[in-house]
Structure formats: C-alpha cells, structure tokens
Write a protein that holds these residues in place. Structure first.
Motif, short mmCIF file in Angstrom:
data_model
loop_
_atom_site.label_atom_id
_atom_site.label_comp_id
_atom_site.label_asym_id
_atom_site.label_seq_id
_atom_site.Cartn_x
_atom_site.Cartn_y
_atom_site.Cartn_z
N ASP A 116 0.82 -1.22 0.00
CA ASP A 116 0.00 0.00 0.00
C ASP A 116 0.85 1.26 0.00
OD1 ASP A 116 -2.35 -1.40 -0.03
OD2 ASP A 116 -2.84 -1.09 2.08
N VAL A 117 1.93 1.27 0.77
CA VAL A 117 2.71 2.49 0.94
C VAL A 117 3.84 2.61 -0.08
CG1 VAL A 117 4.15 3.79 2.56
CG2 VAL A 117 2.10 2.62 3.38
N PHE A 118 4.67 1.58 -0.18
CA PHE A 118 5.77 1.63 -1.15
C PHE A 118 5.23 1.66 -2.58
CE2 PHE A 118 8.79 -0.35 -4.05
CZ PHE A 118 9.98 0.29 -3.74
N GLY A 119 4.23 0.83 -2.85
CA GLY A 119 3.72 0.73 -4.21
C GLY A 119 2.90 1.92 -4.67
N HIS A 120 2.04 2.42 -3.79
CA HIS A 120 1.07 3.45 -4.20
C HIS A 120 1.53 4.89 -3.95
CE1 HIS A 120 -2.47 1.14 -5.44
NE2 HIS A 120 -2.20 0.29 -4.46
N VAL A 121 2.09 5.14 -2.78
CA VAL A 121 2.27 6.53 -2.34
C VAL A 121 3.20 7.35 -3.23
CG1 VAL A 121 3.07 8.00 -0.44
CG2 VAL A 121 1.60 6.03 0.04
N PRO A 122 4.33 6.82 -3.71
CA PRO A 122 5.17 7.66 -4.57
C PRO A 122 4.46 8.19 -5.81
CG PRO A 122 6.42 5.76 -3.80
CD PRO A 122 4.99 5.53 -3.39
N LEU A 123 3.49 7.43 -6.33
CA LEU A 123 2.75 7.89 -7.50
C LEU A 123 1.72 8.96 -7.15
CD1 LEU A 123 2.33 4.45 -9.27
CD2 LEU A 123 3.75 6.34 -10.03
N LEU A 124 1.38 9.06 -5.88
CA LEU A 124 0.44 10.10 -5.46
C LEU A 124 1.08 11.48 -5.46
CD1 LEU A 124 -1.39 8.28 -2.51
CD2 LEU A 124 -2.17 8.58 -4.88
N THR A 125 2.34 11.56 -5.90
CA THR A 125 3.00 12.86 -6.08
C THR A 125 2.77 13.40 -7.49
OG1 THR A 125 5.08 11.83 -6.83
CG2 THR A 125 4.82 12.17 -4.45
N ILE A 126 2.10 12.63 -8.36
CA ILE A 126 1.90 13.01 -9.76
C ILE A 126 0.49 13.60 -9.94
CG2 ILE A 126 1.91 12.20 -12.15
CD1 ILE A 126 3.59 9.80 -11.17
N PRO A 127 0.35 14.89 -10.20
CA PRO A 127 -0.97 15.53 -10.24
C PRO A 127 -1.96 14.88 -11.20
CG PRO A 127 0.73 17.21 -10.10
CD PRO A 127 1.44 15.90 -10.31
#
Length: 252
Positions: A116-127
């Motif tokens: 949930d965190v490693f896989g998803h969160v970095p992409l949540l920086t892309i508007p």
C-alpha cells in the motif's frame, strides 16, 4: 461519510517490522530502476522514504499533501467499495498499517503496508495521476447501487492503478502499477518478453477479468497519464451503456 477510527501507532512497530521493510525496500530499489517509470523513483524521494525505517504517515502527509492534495490515512486492511471510493474521491488514500512477517517476504494473500505504501504513495505525487484516480472514484460512487458495474469499474482500477504498464511506441514497457512495483516476481515478469501486453483500451479492459491469487496473465499499457485522464468519458459512456442494456433486458 462513514469513516475509520484507525491510526498508525508508530511506536508499536517492532525491530522485525522495520527489518522486513528494509529487506523489501532494498530488494525493489535494486530491481526497479530500469523497470519502473522515472516518476516512481522520483516520488520515493519526494515523500522521503528510507530503507532505514517504516514511513510515518504524518511525515508522509506533510510532504505529499502540498504536491497533489492527497494524504494517506490508516486502514484496517481491505475496505469495502463504498468507503474506499469515498476516501479516494476526497483525496484520502487508505493504507493498511500492518507489516508482513519475515516468512512472508515473497507472497501474501492480502496486501500489507509495503504494497500500500511503497507501491502506491510515490505515484500520489503526480498531479494528473491523482486527478484520474479521484475522478474514477467519483464515477464509482454514482454506480454503488449496481455491484455488477462496480465490478467492471474495478477492472479499470486493477489494470491501471494496480497492474498498469507504461509503453511509448518503439520502447520497452515500464511499470507504474502498485501491485507490480511492490512485487519482485511480478516486476520481473511484467516487463519481460514472457508477458502478454495489450494497448490500453477501455472496452477491452471492461470485458477482462483479473487474477488475485497469482501473477497476472496479461497487462495493459498506456502511453501517458493524460491518456488515462482523457479515457474517463469513454469509461462513463461504457458504464451507462451497461445500465441501458440491463434495463432493456429486463423489459424483454
């Protein structure tokens, strides 16, 4: 809106929990640089992830929210469709707080915090990615009375947000799906010549079931996140057609 009262009790993480995070983090950091989209690697830095310790949601949100408006909220595990889409539509990403055991490094039946965190969160920086995710969830909220349509819409989520690939014409496929990014085995398979890859097509995906128990048998490739965002009217039109067909079938 129904909400959760779960928090990340950071002090409860054990030395083994942090060690598991470090092992998984190191393994994927060695594996992904030539397989994942560059925006994912950049996102790891933007949210301040480190191999040395499990991310603290409060610290993540201080960096993430100014970038896209999204924040991470603690979840007990898999949440039901209504709550999941309500949270995402309001730019709150539900992430579980439990960490797999040392003997579960390679396989889990239910996603843990590393996924949930490693896989998803970095992409949540892309508007533009976040805009697609939020609007897809808003669309789902308008169909909660139809589980069959939610099932079809979940296929869009599955083959993009979870198991999507990025491929420009004439270039090798790269990973952006969180379910692939957090899996060493699937990250190797998905971009290899052994996997079946299709160009992104709304109707094809809506008609394609997916696999939970093992690696995917096929993947869909986008050329840009703008392509995802611009596909929303086609997705909505296809879902409306399903509703019309159901009504027509009921009158025959």
């Amino acid at each position: 809106m129904t909400d959760m009262n779960l928090t990340q009790h950071y002090s409860n993480y054990t030395p083994e929990n942090h060690q598991v995070w470090a092992i998984l983090y190191d393994r994927q950091l060695r594996n992904l640089p030539d397989k994942a989209i560059p925006e994912f690697i950049e996102g790891l830095d933007k949210v301040g992830f480190s191999r040395d310790r499990i991310p603290d949601f409060r610290e993540i949100n201080q960096k993430l929210k100014p970038l896209t408006g999204f924040e991470v909220v603690a979840a007990p595990g898999i949440v039901d469709d209504a709550l999941f889409f309500q949270l995402i539509a309001s730019k709150r990403f539900p992430a579980t707080v439990w960490v797999r055991r040392m003997d579960q490094l390679d396989y889990l039946e239910e996603p843990d915090m590393f996924h949930d965190v490693f896989g998803h969160v970095p992409l949540l920086t892309i508007p533009v990615y976040c805009e697609f995710l939020a609007k897809l969830s808003e669309l789902a909220l308008s169909h909660l009375d139809r589980p069959d349509i939610i099932d079809r819409l979940t296929r869009i989520y599955w083959y993009t947000i979870e198991f999507g690939l990025f491929r420009m014409p004439g270039q090798k496929a790269q990973i952006y799906g969180a379910g692939i990014l957090s899996s060493v085995g699937e990250s190797n398979l998905s971009v290899s010549d052994e996997s079946v890859k299709f160009d992104f097509n709304v109707n094809h995906i809506l008609d394609t079931t997916y696999i939970k128990e093992t690696f995917q048998s096929q993947y869909f490739c986008i050329e840009s996140f703008e392509q995802l965002l611009h596909s929303l009217p086609a997705i909505e039109a296809a879902l409306q057609q399903l509703r019309i067909q159901e009504v027509q079938a009921a009158t025959i």
